[in-house]
Design an enzyme around this catalytic site. Structure first.
Site, PDB file in Angstrom:
ATOM      1  N   HIS A  14       0.873  -1.195   0.000  1.00 42.99           N
ATOM      2  CA  HIS A  14       0.000   0.000   0.000  1.00 42.99           C
ATOM      3  C   HIS A  14       0.902   1.233   0.000  1.00 42.99           C
ATOM      4  CE1 HIS A  14      -3.704   2.311   1.618  1.00 42.99           C
ATOM      5  NE2 HIS A  14      -2.774   3.193   1.319  1.00 42.99           N
ATOM      6  N   HIS A  16       1.527   5.382  -1.717  1.00 42.98           N
ATOM      7  CA  HIS A  16       1.121   6.549  -2.506  1.00 42.98           C
ATOM      8  C   HIS A  16       2.355   7.141  -3.163  1.00 42.98           C
ATOM      9  CE1 HIS A  16      -2.925   6.683  -0.709  1.00 42.98           C
ATOM     10  NE2 HIS A  16      -2.308   6.191   0.350  1.00 42.98           N
ATOM     11  N   ARG A  18       1.911   9.455  -5.765  1.00 44.41           N
ATOM     12  CA  ARG A  18       1.513  10.754  -6.345  1.00 44.41           C
ATOM     13  C   ARG A  18       1.900  10.803  -7.831  1.00 44.41           C
ATOM     14  NH1 ARG A  18      -1.437  10.776  -1.885  1.00 44.41           N
ATOM     15  NH2 ARG A  18      -0.431  11.673  -0.064  1.00 44.41           N
ATOM     16  N   ASN A  42      -5.375   7.221  -5.826  1.00 45.05           N
ATOM     17  CA  ASN A  42      -6.099   8.451  -5.438  1.00 45.05           C
ATOM     18  C   ASN A  42      -5.374   9.715  -5.888  1.00 45.05           C
ATOM     19  OD1 ASN A  42      -4.064   8.040  -3.486  1.00 45.05           O
ATOM     20  ND2 ASN A  42      -5.214   9.120  -1.895  1.00 45.05           N
ATOM     21  N   LYS A 100      -9.374  -0.592  -5.738  1.00 50.33           N
ATOM     22  CA  LYS A 100      -9.391   0.070  -4.435  1.00 50.33           C
ATOM     23  C   LYS A 100     -10.744   0.688  -4.142  1.00 50.33           C
ATOM     24  CE  LYS A 100      -7.975   2.165  -0.716  1.00 50.33           C
ATOM     25  NZ  LYS A 100      -6.720   2.529  -0.074  1.00 50.33           N
ATOM     26  N   HIS A 137     -10.247   0.786   2.008  1.00 49.89           N
ATOM     27  CA  HIS A 137     -10.051   1.755   3.093  1.00 49.89           C
ATOM     28  C   HIS A 137     -11.255   1.580   4.015  1.00 49.89           C
ATOM     29  CE1 HIS A 137      -8.578   5.690   4.786  1.00 49.89           C
ATOM     30  NE2 HIS A 137      -9.748   5.516   5.384  1.00 49.89           N
ATOM     31  N   LEU A 220      -4.774   8.952   8.157  1.00 47.70           N
ATOM     32  CA  LEU A 220      -6.051   8.230   8.234  1.00 47.70           C
ATOM     33  C   LEU A 220      -5.838   6.800   7.792  1.00 47.70           C
ATOM     34  CD1 LEU A 220      -8.418  11.004   6.872  1.00 47.70           C
ATOM     35  CD2 LEU A 220      -8.340  10.111   9.203  1.00 47.70           C
ATOM     36  N   ASP A 248       1.654   2.569   3.527  1.00 46.14           N
ATOM     37  CA  ASP A 248       0.811   3.761   3.390  1.00 46.14           C
ATOM     38  C   ASP A 248       1.663   5.026   3.429  1.00 46.14           C
ATOM     39  OD1 ASP A 248      -1.455   5.204   2.928  1.00 46.14           O
ATOM     40  OD2 ASP A 248      -2.242   5.058   4.971  1.00 46.14           O
ATOM     41  N   HIS A 252       2.918  14.463   1.649  1.00 50.53           N
ATOM     42  CA  HIS A 252       2.281  15.773   1.425  1.00 50.53           C
ATOM     43  C   HIS A 252       3.338  16.821   1.736  1.00 50.53           C
ATOM     44  CE1 HIS A 252      -1.957  14.452   1.202  1.00 50.53           C
ATOM     45  NE2 HIS A 252      -1.649  13.573   2.125  1.00 50.53           N
ATOM     46  N   ALA A 264      -3.973  14.570   5.743  1.00 48.38           N
ATOM     47  CA  ALA A 264      -3.641  13.292   6.385  1.00 48.38           C
ATOM     48  C   ALA A 264      -2.618  12.560   5.545  1.00 48.38           C
ATOM     49  CB  ALA A 264      -4.903  12.446   6.509  1.00 48.38           C
TER      50      ALA A 264
END
Ligand code: NCD
Ligand code: ZN
Length: 347
Positions: A14, A16, A18, A42, A100, A137, A220, A248, A252, A264
């Protein structure tokens, strides 16, 4: 005392990554230690169709450093307009590894997620037929449910009924954060597994809130009480095949974290392996680190474990990680475990 361990190269189930400049900044960090990662869809706008996933995979591959040995495992973002045939074709082509499910409004960039789960049953039934996993999620988003209870309420009111309705559906309950999540994943009759993040093994809500509010620990599902952290540690270090690593890691920019309404997400890709060796040593379970990071995940997804290896060595001098990463759009803060890390990735 063990001071050196060699494990099969880990995978991150899992992640991210970007897009654009941020992706170019963080991708080398994951590719350094991990052979594969399930890449979250996402983005803004989200990765919804097979065509989107193909284009995103091309951008990731183009951004990889020369010589990197890293395979992105793509996912589609489930919406109420997702077509079962598009999902099936993407799976048949080997383009996607999972779909997802974000409940609408549950987390960062989840506005396009699912409001009425029944409306996506045709997609989920098709996935059950073809053996394509659903990554979830697992939080409800209704305003009357306390943020610390959202996972438990999701499991009881959404996930359990779903697994009863479609028992053949292969589900990964992602980033579990509670003892309830641990118990459910271990005991459920359905075809289920659970991922656990690095930071949920290392911090609880006291770390985030006592003595000042620490926005870089805000993620989150939100970190819970210490007793839940302990349950997660026991699960991760148990060797049980249903539990494996999904960092995860969710970068950011500092400007988006250190503000009146911060985003988050915890960025942990660079130091995750040092953190995990620390946790597993504390739990007397270094011999089960490999199961968590490198064996249980591939087994679950029907893939062979990596043949390359990664070696960690415990040294008196702490491992040095940059506190902040420079991106073209500003600084990005690395997850701070709150103490020195003595396990170095050496090879
Ligand atoms: C993730 C993100 O920033 O995309 N944030 C997070 O706190 N984990 C979204 C998610 O996985 O919930
Ligand atoms: Zn995530």
């Amino acid at each position: 005392m063990t001071t050196r361990i060699t494990i099969r190269r880990p995978d991150d189930w899992h992640l991210h990554l970007r897009d654009g400049a941020m992706m170019r900044s963080v991708l080398p960090e994951t590719a350094r230690h991990f052979a594969r990662a399930i890449v979250m869809p996402n983005l803004v706008p989200p990765v919804v169709t097979a065509e989107d996933a193909l284009a995103y995979r091309d951008r990731i591959e183009a951004a990889l450093p020369d010589g990197a040995d890293f395979t992105p495992l793509m996912t589609l973002y489930l919406t109420e307009r997702t077509e079962p045939d598009d999902v099936q074709a993407a799976h048949a082509d080997g383009l996607i590894t999972a779909v997802k499910l974000y409940p609408a409004g549950a987390t960062t960039n989840s506005q396009s997620g699912v409001t009425d789960l029944k409306s996506v049953y045709p997609v989920l039934e098709r996935m059950a037929e073809i053996g394509l996993p659903l990554c979830i999620h697992g939080e409800v988003t209704t305003h009357d449910v306390d943020i610390f209870d959202r996972e438990q309420v999701f499991i009881d009111t959404v996930l359990d009924p779903l697994l009863r309705d479609i028992p053949e559906l292969k589900v990964t309950l992602e980033h579990i954060t509670t003892s309830h999540g641990v118990d459910y994943v271990r005991e459920a009759a359905g075809d289920i597994a659970g991922t656990i993040t690095t930071h949920h093994l290392m911090i609880n809500r006291n770390h985030m809130l006592v003595g000042g509010i620490r926005p870089h620990y805000y993620c989150l599902p939100i970190v819970k009480r210490a007793e839940h952290q302990q349950a997660l540690r026991r699960a991760a270090t148990s060797g049980h095949p249903r539990f494996f690593l999904g960092t995860d890691s969710a970068p950011h920019l500092d400007a988006a974290k250190e503000t009146a309404c911060g985003c988050a997400g915890v960025f942990s890709a660079p130091n995750t392996m040092s953190c995990l060796a620390h946790v597993f040593e504390e739990e007397g379970a270094l011999d089960r680190l490999e199961a968590f990071t490198s064996l249980n995940g591939p087994a679950r997804y029907g893939l062979a474990p990596n043949t390359a290896t990664l070696t960690l060595e415990k040294r008196d001098a702490p491992a040095i990680y940059k506190a902040k990463y420079d991106t073209p759009d500003g600084p990005l803060t690395l997850f701070d475990p709150g103490h020195a890390l003595h396990w170095h990735v050496v090879d």
